[in-house]
Design a protein around this motif. Structure first.
Motif, PDB file in Angstrom:
ATOM      1  N   SER A 117      90.035  -7.584  39.351  1.00 27.91           N
ATOM      2  CA  SER A 117      89.892  -8.983  39.399  1.00 27.91           C
ATOM      3  C   SER A 117      88.527  -9.638  39.193  1.00 27.91           C
ATOM      4  N   ASN A 156      92.494 -19.173  44.748  1.00 32.24           N
ATOM      5  CA  ASN A 156      92.733 -17.716  45.045  1.00 32.24           C
ATOM      6  C   ASN A 156      93.329 -17.528  46.267  1.00 32.24           C
ATOM      7  N   VAL A 207      85.075 -15.452  41.211  1.00 36.45           N
ATOM      8  CA  VAL A 207      86.243 -16.476  41.118  1.00 36.45           C
ATOM      9  C   VAL A 207      86.066 -17.813  41.420  1.00 36.45           C
ATOM     10  N   ILE A 245      95.984 -13.256  41.118  1.00 40.00           N
ATOM     11  CA  ILE A 245      94.609 -13.439  41.016  1.00 40.00           C
ATOM     12  C   ILE A 245      94.064 -14.990  41.465  1.00 40.00           C
ATOM     13  N   CYS A 246      95.018 -15.980  40.722  1.00 44.27           N
ATOM     14  CA  CYS A 246      94.947 -17.222  41.199  1.00 44.27           C
ATOM     15  C   CYS A 246      96.162 -18.128  40.701  1.00 44.27           C
TER      16      CYS A 246
END
Length: 404
Positions: A309, A341, A313, A350-351
């Motif tokens: 990932s 996330n 983020v 992941i989100c």
């Protein structure tokens, strides 16, 4: 799955004594030298004179691991994509050695199908050797449970039965292991010879959902598309899955395999529509961005390695949220459907959007496609694959088997 630095008690001499007695009624008699110990997650197994093998989970203080969890120290000669396959390899290689440790403890720290099946194999190696017809079913169940793969109808049933038994124990994982390990030979026999009819109440809902999801794919209600960003950058590893309802992960896997998209799928952007029977009601859109079902495992033998990932983020989420703000042109409304996330549905999440985007029914398809394209542009820029993942290993798709 967490990565841990583990401590081991003593070296393992790789031998296995013949310790299990089998009978013709598919039952197994517990070995007087082998036992299972459930260890609470995050705790260390107490020191013991016995050889201790951890199956599936990583536990501090064991002699040897048979696990695919990240950071594992599983011996290479046994390694496979699932812990169940590793346990089968271990049993096959070591069953006939007489001087394996007299006492053996098999341990795990969580309940799931791959864990139960790998523990069972190590506790009952002679049963495993004398019942080779069940090996494929064991591997199919592990792949269904850990990777959400429609390995076979039987594999999906096996996973659903074991998970259902755990729920019946009020998620008491230690108790669930006791029940499943005793019942497993009967479960396997019934699935293989009678289609699992005795346990239908455990698997029917799961398999019905998988079949309804697969029907949606076959009818064109649900579609897959490989994408390229609007600025020309290839992002073929992102598969956009438009779904009339949240597809079963088993059907998602099967559909992508049959359309030859599974080998290239590094990311899946799932666009889930919620349409009312009232034709004038707004359409609700949920977005889930995730890796394929095996994407949480960093070391694989038979499946494509999925890149990790994104590390950054925060910027990714901010850019995705900017798209929602542009759609609504209202910051307060956009915040209600922001990407996050946190609270992911599974290890491969992941989100995802926290709440649905609301679109007018009359023009929702065009608007949905425009928004999706903007999200893909963001993902192509901010979650682009490093060079080492551009030519990833692809499995032989002919190895996938589905019942008619």
């Amino acid at each position: 799955t967490p990565q841990q630095t583990m401590k081991f008690h003593h070296p393992l001499h790789l031998h296995m004594a013949s310790l299990v007695t089998t009978s013709n009624d598919n039952s197994v008699k517990p070995s007087t030298h082998r036992s299972f110990q459930f260890v609470e997650y995050g705790t260390t197994i107490p020191p013991h004179d016995s050889v201790i093998i951890s199956c599936d989970g990583r536990i501090d203080g064991v002699t040897m691991e048979l696990t695919h969890w990240n950071g594992n120290e599983t011996p290479e000669q046994f390694y496979a994509d699932t812990s169940t396959e590793m346990a089968l390899n271990f049993c096959h290689d070591n069953l006939l050695n007489e001087d394996f440790s007299k006492d053996l403890i098999v341990a795990n720290n969580h309940f799931d199908t791959d864990g139960v099946l790998s523990v069972f194999a190590c506790l009952q190696p002679e049963w495993i050797q004398s019942n080779e017809d069940y090996h494929q079913l064991l591997m199919d169940g592990a792949a269904a449970g850990d990777f959400g793969e429609w390995s076979s109808d039987s594999g999906v049933k096996l996973d659903a039965i074991l998970e259902g038994i755990c729920q019946e124990q009020n998620s008491d994982e230690a108790r669930a292991y006791d029940v499943c390990l005793k019942e497993l030979p009967n479960i396997l026999h019934n699935i293989l010879h009678e289609g699992g009819a005795m346990y239908e109440n455990y698997w029917k809902t799961t398999l019905d959902h998988a079949r309804a999801s697969y029907d949606a794919i076959q009818s064109g209600q649900s579609t897959f598309e490989t994408t390229k960003s609007s600025f020309g950058q290839a992002s073929d590893s992102v598969i956009v899955s438009v779904e009339p309802f949240a597809l079963s992960p088993f059907a998602l896997h099967r559909g992508l395999v049959e359309q030859n998209l599974w080998p290239k799928a590094q990311r899946i952007l799932r666009v889930i529509e919620n349409k009312s029977d009232n034709g004038n009601a707004p359409v609700l859109l949920y977005f889930w961005y995730e890796k394929p079902g095996h994407g949480w495992v960093q070391k694989l033998r038979d499946r494509p390695v999925i890149r990790p990932s994104p590390k950054a983020v925060g910027p990714l989420l901010e850019s995705l949220n900017q798209v929602t703000r542009d759609v609504y042109q209202n910051a307060e409304t956009a915040r209600a459907v922001e990407w996050t996330n946190q609270g992911g549905r599974s290890l491969v999440s992941i989100c995802q959007t926290t709440r649905p985007l609301v679109l007018d029914e009359s023009d929702h398809a065009r608007k949905r496609d425009e928004i999706t394209r903007e999200f893909v542009d963001v993902l192509a820029k901010m979650d682009a694959p490093p060079a080492q993942y551009c030519n990833h290993k692809t499995p032989d798709s002919t190895s996938e088997h589905f019942p008619l």
